[in-house]
Design a protein around this motif. Sequence first.
Motif, PDB file in Angstrom:
ATOM      1  N   GLY B 204      36.629  43.368  28.458  1.00  0.00           N
ATOM      2  CA  GLY B 204      37.525  44.144  27.609  1.00  0.00           C
ATOM      3  C   GLY B 204      38.414  43.320  26.719  1.00  0.00           C
ATOM      4  O   GLY B 204      39.273  43.881  26.026  1.00  0.00           O
ATOM      5  N   ARG B 205      38.276  42.023  26.730  1.00  0.00           N
ATOM      6  CA  ARG B 205      39.169  41.193  25.927  1.00  0.00           C
ATOM      7  C   ARG B 205      38.854  41.341  24.439  1.00  0.00           C
ATOM      8  O   ARG B 205      37.691  41.309  24.031  1.00  0.00           O
ATOM      9  CB  ARG B 205      39.040  39.731  26.338  1.00  0.00           C
ATOM     10  CG  ARG B 205      39.840  38.807  25.436  1.00  0.00           C
ATOM     11  CD  ARG B 205      39.964  37.410  25.978  1.00  0.00           C
ATOM     12  NE  ARG B 205      40.709  36.568  25.051  1.00  0.00           N
ATOM     13  CZ  ARG B 205      41.408  35.514  25.383  1.00  0.00           C
ATOM     14  NH1 ARG B 205      41.473  35.166  26.639  1.00  0.00           N
ATOM     15  NH2 ARG B 205      42.058  34.805  24.489  1.00  0.00           N
ATOM     16  N   ILE B 206      39.916  41.455  23.640  1.00  0.00           N
ATOM     17  CA  ILE B 206      39.766  41.539  22.189  1.00  0.00           C
ATOM     18  C   ILE B 206      40.214  40.206  21.614  1.00  0.00           C
ATOM     19  O   ILE B 206      41.400  39.869  21.676  1.00  0.00           O
ATOM     20  CB  ILE B 206      40.620  42.685  21.607  1.00  0.00           C
ATOM     21  CG1 ILE B 206      40.202  43.999  22.267  1.00  0.00           C
ATOM     22  CG2 ILE B 206      40.444  42.761  20.108  1.00  0.00           C
ATOM     23  CD1 ILE B 206      41.105  45.153  21.912  1.00  0.00           C
ATOM     24  N   PRO B 207      39.323  39.432  21.058  1.00  0.00           N
ATOM     25  CA  PRO B 207      39.732  38.126  20.530  1.00  0.00           C
ATOM     26  C   PRO B 207      40.654  38.296  19.330  1.00  0.00           C
ATOM     27  O   PRO B 207      40.496  39.213  18.524  1.00  0.00           O
ATOM     28  CB  PRO B 207      38.407  37.469  20.128  1.00  0.00           C
ATOM     29  CG  PRO B 207      37.343  38.274  20.775  1.00  0.00           C
ATOM     30  CD  PRO B 207      37.881  39.645  20.942  1.00  0.00           C
TER      31      PRO B 207
END
Lengths: 433, 238
Positions: B204-207
């Motif tokens: 779920g990480r958004i860069p």
Amino acid sequence: MMKQSTGLATIWLVAEYELRPDRNSDVSCSPPANDEKRDVKMKYYFLALGTLVVVCVGCAIDGQQVIDKGEYHAPPAAMLQRPGPMVDLPYPAIMPPLAPSPAEMIPRTSQVRFVGPSGMDIGWQIPTGFAEQQMTTPGRYNFHQGATYRLKVTNIPGRDPMLVLYPTLQVYPAHPTTDAYLTHNSIPLQITDEDLDQIETNNFVTKVIYLPEPKFQELAIAGVETLVSTRLDPGVDPVSEADRRGTIMAVMRIGNMDLEMPGDANDMIHTVGHVQTISGEHGQFVEPMPIGPAGIDSGVPNGMVMGGPGGPGMPPYNPVAGIGGVPAWGMPQSGTPIGLVGPPHLPYGGPAGLKSHTIYNNTRVDIGEPVDHFRQTVRHEPGIRMPHPVKDVEYVERHPVYGPNDVSIPAWYGGGQGGMMPGGYCPPGQMGH
Amino acid sequence: MRILPTIFLISATLIPALQVSAQPPLPQSPYYHPLDQTTPPGMAGIWAGALGRADCHYFQPVQFRLPRGGDVSVLDPVSRTMQPLPPGAQAGLLVGPVYRIRIANLPDYPGVELYPTLELIDRLHPPAALRTQFPVPVELSEDEIRDAVEDRLVTKIIYLEQPDLALPEAEKDRIREESIPQNRNLMTEADLRGRPILIFRVGGRIPSPQEMADPRMPPPAPLEIIPVPVNPAQARLP
């Protein structure tokens, strides 16, 4: 198993070989005294034989050094990432780097996702004070790894609007076991109602977010877990407990100390006159300032200075009796008419009556001798064992043998009458024909 | 007709139990695998390159399939721009580097973007003219998308199945999947069943934009966008 059977057979053969002379003597009708001696000898033989069997079988079952189970144990992944000291960079390097280290591909930030309570404002410490309302939950921010940040939490829903919290957030460095997770996921952080109740009742709350050890996980999905100090037994350190269960990614510590209390500017962060208020409400956003490191760089502590003199007119710090200007232990501070430290028990302005003052220190002291040679033995379990390099390769290549009229030429080869089709297959050895 | 059957091996699935039970019990692997699902991204690719599996002249086609549609883009590591992949198009990737993908406009998750990574550790060897006919399929189920949106890490290893261990059943619309617990080595399990081809991780990480522009993640590597063939006969053997 084959080696176990071989070992036992060898032992039995030895036993048979040793018993044969006695058997021969039995046939030759030796006297009864000889029979007793033989019986005693037999007992010893069987005792030695049984001992050998037990020892050998026990070693075969328990010991890896006797029976080769064919297991190999490589060093941990963190060690395998690099060829090792004195082999890879830094110099001297005898092996060129194959590719950039995986660590360089991994972002050096951890994305912290503030889950709740929803609507809460979060700011953080910056060089000139605090930047307020930099984000509102739920939200996420990329914090640099290996640093500690001071946050400022305001406008907590359902609580006193004057309640302001200043938690610290330790963002741990990435570990080989958490790299994949931190590259693709964020670290969830939530302040629950229970946490807020504990904080308002003057308790200290520590929340540790860690990635559990995979070998203890039965589920298929990799998820994080949170340890809260208030839910642990008294005396249990949540950081140590989380470190035992997995790899720590972030630690948040919350108390109810007010760091911006008015009227006590000396102890507060606002010690300069040109403080500029930064507020996200006005569209001002400033990157948070690390206030310290986080995580453990090395297991070996640095040298500690036990005490020393302070500045001129200042008391010594970490005072040690008798060192750095600190009076020796047991020295009375009696005065003299001229302002200097006088002898013990000298009454101010009266005649000296004390003739003797003896102090016996009967404290049993056993602090050991100074260490002159220090030896440390380390051991990695299981030991490192890798397949040995190949030193003998036997390569046999067999080609089919065809007789006349056994081989038909493919149609795409043009029937063998004048070269190949454009773009067709070119057999080895015929390039340029 | 599929002559190159592939099977998903994933760590987060809701696979029907009968599919798993249909697989004959596999023996315990006698080999030690230093790589597993927790290996840092890029490490398996580097090792594959060091082992000679990388070919800088061969772009392995990879095709993405979403359950209910959506937009798929591949971050071009050289230009640092997102290259959209039309439905049915393929991305030609090299063995070794880590590629960053963007999945957006998911019908059930408006506004949600996923940024998985893809790491090829081996390639297929079809005839040159059939290269685009047999891409490595990367499928995402609705459950996997939900897990990723809920910030859980889904790791999938796609492998080319071993013929003598292949399930003797016709392949359906989706390739077969298995769910493996975290306490087992995903790479070992894939190696038992066949030849691991790629590692796909999604969370779920958004860069951040700075992260996407950082040339260290992923390092510059060429990328080929293979458009949808107008005439499927173009891709067949002459």
